[in-house]
Structure formats: C-alpha cells, structure tokens
Design an enzyme around this catalytic site. Structure first.
Site, PDB file in Angstrom:
ATOM      1  N   THR A  47       3.822  19.964  -2.033  1.00  0.00           N
ATOM      2  CA  THR A  47       2.908  21.094  -2.124  1.00  0.00           C
ATOM      3  C   THR A  47       3.536  22.232  -2.910  1.00  0.00           C
ATOM      4  OG1 THR A  47       2.051  20.475   0.051  1.00  0.00           O
ATOM      5  CG2 THR A  47       1.439  22.643  -0.758  1.00  0.00           C
ATOM      6  N   TYR A 134      12.966  11.865   2.140  1.00  0.00           N
ATOM      7  CA  TYR A 134      11.606  12.307   1.846  1.00  0.00           C
ATOM      8  C   TYR A 134      10.804  11.078   1.425  1.00  0.00           C
ATOM      9  CZ  TYR A 134       8.222  15.882   0.237  1.00  0.00           C
ATOM     10  OH  TYR A 134       7.133  16.701   0.067  1.00  0.00           O
ATOM     11  N   LYS A 162      11.402  12.257   6.738  1.00  0.00           N
ATOM     12  CA  LYS A 162      10.012  12.713   6.691  1.00  0.00           C
ATOM     13  C   LYS A 162       9.185  11.515   6.269  1.00  0.00           C
ATOM     14  CE  LYS A 162       7.082  15.859   3.930  1.00  0.00           C
ATOM     15  NZ  LYS A 162       6.302  14.811   3.225  1.00  0.00           N
TER      16      LYS A 162
END
Length: 296
Positions: A47, A134, A162
């Site tokens: 994001t 990630y 994550k």
C-alpha cells in the site's frame, strides 16, 4: 517474546508528481496512527508503494517516519528489491535509521525458485536487521510454503511472517501447520483484510492491515474483538466492512486507499504511475461506499 502482535497499520506513502515523498503529509498520516494506538506501523508496504520508490525516496520516507514516531510504535519498513545486494543495502539503511524490522518480499522478474528465495533471505538477514517474511504472491508471484517458512525461521534475524490469510475453512489448518514449524517467539501474522479477523481468532499474532493505514479505529475494534475471542463482534464488524472489502477486491486496496486518503484531506494522494487513480464509475463507487461506511 513475539516481536509483532496485534494491529500493524500500513499507510500509503504520499508523493508528488515527480515521485518525491511528501514528508509533511506522511507524518500527518503516521501521527493519526500513533494517536489511535496501533500496535505497529508498516511503512513502505505494498500500500505504501515500496516497489515504485527509489532508494533515496525510501530513505526520505524512513527518516520522516522515525522522526514522527520517535520510538512510540514499532516501525516495520519494506526493503524488497529485485537484487539481493539492493535489498541488503535497503536493510542497512533501515538498520542505521533505528527501524525495528524489515519487511522482505521476494521481488522478481524471472520467477524465483524456492532455493533462490532461501539464499536471498539468508543473505539479507546477515545485515543484522530483524526481518519479517513478506509473503505476497499476488504481487511477487511466489508463495511461501509452510516448510520454507519453517526453514527461514531457523535463520538468525528472521523473526516473523506476514502471510495472506485464507478463508475460514482453511485458516485453522494453515496456522496449526505453521505453528508446528517455527520457534515459540516467531510471530505468525496475516494480511488480506477481509479474512484477518478469522485469522486472529484462529490464533494469529498480528493483522497487517491496509485499512488500518487510514482508518485505525475500526481496525483496532476488530483486532481487539478477535484477540478477546469475541466471535460475534468480529462477524458484525466484518459485515459492516464488507462493502469496503468489496472495493478492495474489485479495485485493489492500493487504488482504494489512495482515493480514500485524498478524500480524508491527505493531499492529492495519487498512486504512482503507471498505476492511475480511480475515475468515473469506479471513483463514484468508492466515494459512495466510504460515505456510507461510518469509518470516520
């Protein structure tokens, strides 16, 4: 002790037309998150446009964030890059800036194989910055297996993951499988905002949230409800947020959150080209949902 727990908020990174980070607007966004009481902040995530920013602009964002947050909230920073040496240099930048953790995605052009990803992470981990794996196959086109997460968790400085949270019928088995493969102090966190409540109810340690990057209050309510095992409250909040989740699925959270940030008074908040801002019917759809959502 687990390094990352609770709600990790992932804000956009405001930039001007030349791609220069607007540090004043970024600090206003971060101050909003700190004031709300989020548990950590994920700077330069997907994001936050990490893949589109130069090393100099990433460092500019990091320095502005460290100045604003000033140790009050753990700061996680995206350090993903196409080349291993570049990712290592980004990790050194973050380490020198006193960032708490790096978010390392296996960014690629040529699709990566599992042994290549392992060696990439091993090399970057040697910099000494604590790392969060990630796992974002939607952008990197590489998906971490539980086996690979377990192998990486054995390396020094790799302390969290994550993961994209699957649906209700799968999250329990996935979380149990991961839990059996990692040390007790390894943080198992989840993204995909519309599945995150269920992931926390299943025992997940953290929710890595695009929504929370602008609307931390409702995201904190959902997080605390899940941490407290309040299943019906989680379900009610997810029902309330379903129109927003629909927007994320239709247009991507990246585009939606940029338009939302602009709507909330955080500058023009344009995506970085070649991604274009939502327009016409899509923009009207987002505006209508946000107006009715009660997020602020």
């Amino acid at each position: 002790m687990k390094t990352i727990t609770g709600l990790s908020a992932f804000p956009i990174t405001p930039v001007d037309e030349a791609g220069v980070v607007d540090t004043e607007t970024l600090q206003r966004l971060l101050a909003r998150l700190v004031a709300a009481g989020v548990d950590s902040i994920g700077l330069l995530g997907s994001t936050g446009s990490y893949a589109y920013l130069t090393r100099a602009e990433r460092l500019r964002a990091i320095e502005a964030a460290v100045e604003c947050v000033a140790g009050r909230v753990p700061l996680l920073v995206g350090i993903g890059a196409l080349r291993t040496d570049e990712a290592s240099e980004l990790a050194r930048d973050a380490l020198r800036a006193d960032v708490q953790m790096g978010l390392l995605a296996p960014v690629s052009y040529v699709p990566l194989q599992e042994h290549e990803v392992f060696e990439h992470f091993q090399a970057v981990s040697e910099v000494g910055l604590p790392l969060c794996i990630y796992n974002n196959p939607g952008t990197t086109h590489f998906s971490f297996t539980p086996e690979l997460v377990g192998r990486l968790a054995e390396l020094p400085n790799i302390v969290a993951v994550k993961n994209p949270a699957p649906g209700v019928g799968e999250i329990g088995d996935l979380h149990a499988d991961l839990l059996a493969r990692v040390p007790s102090d390894f943080s198992l966190g989840y993204s995909v905002d519309w599945h995150a409540g269920q992931a926390l109810l299943a025992g997940g340690d953290a929710w890595y949230s695009a929504l929370a990057g602008l609307y931390p209050d409702i995201a904190l309510r959902l997080t605390r409800a899940a941490q407290g095992g309040r299943t019906e409250e989680v379900a009610q909040l997810n029902r309330q947020l379903e129109p927003v989740w629909r927007l994320f699925r239709a247009y991507s959270s990246y585009r939606v959150m940029h338009l939302a940030a602009s709507r909330e008074g955080f500058g023009e908040a344009q995506p970085i080209r070649p991604v274009l801002p939502l327009a016409d019917e899509a923009a009207r759809d987002v505006e209508t949902v946000l107006e009715r959502s009660g997020l602020t």
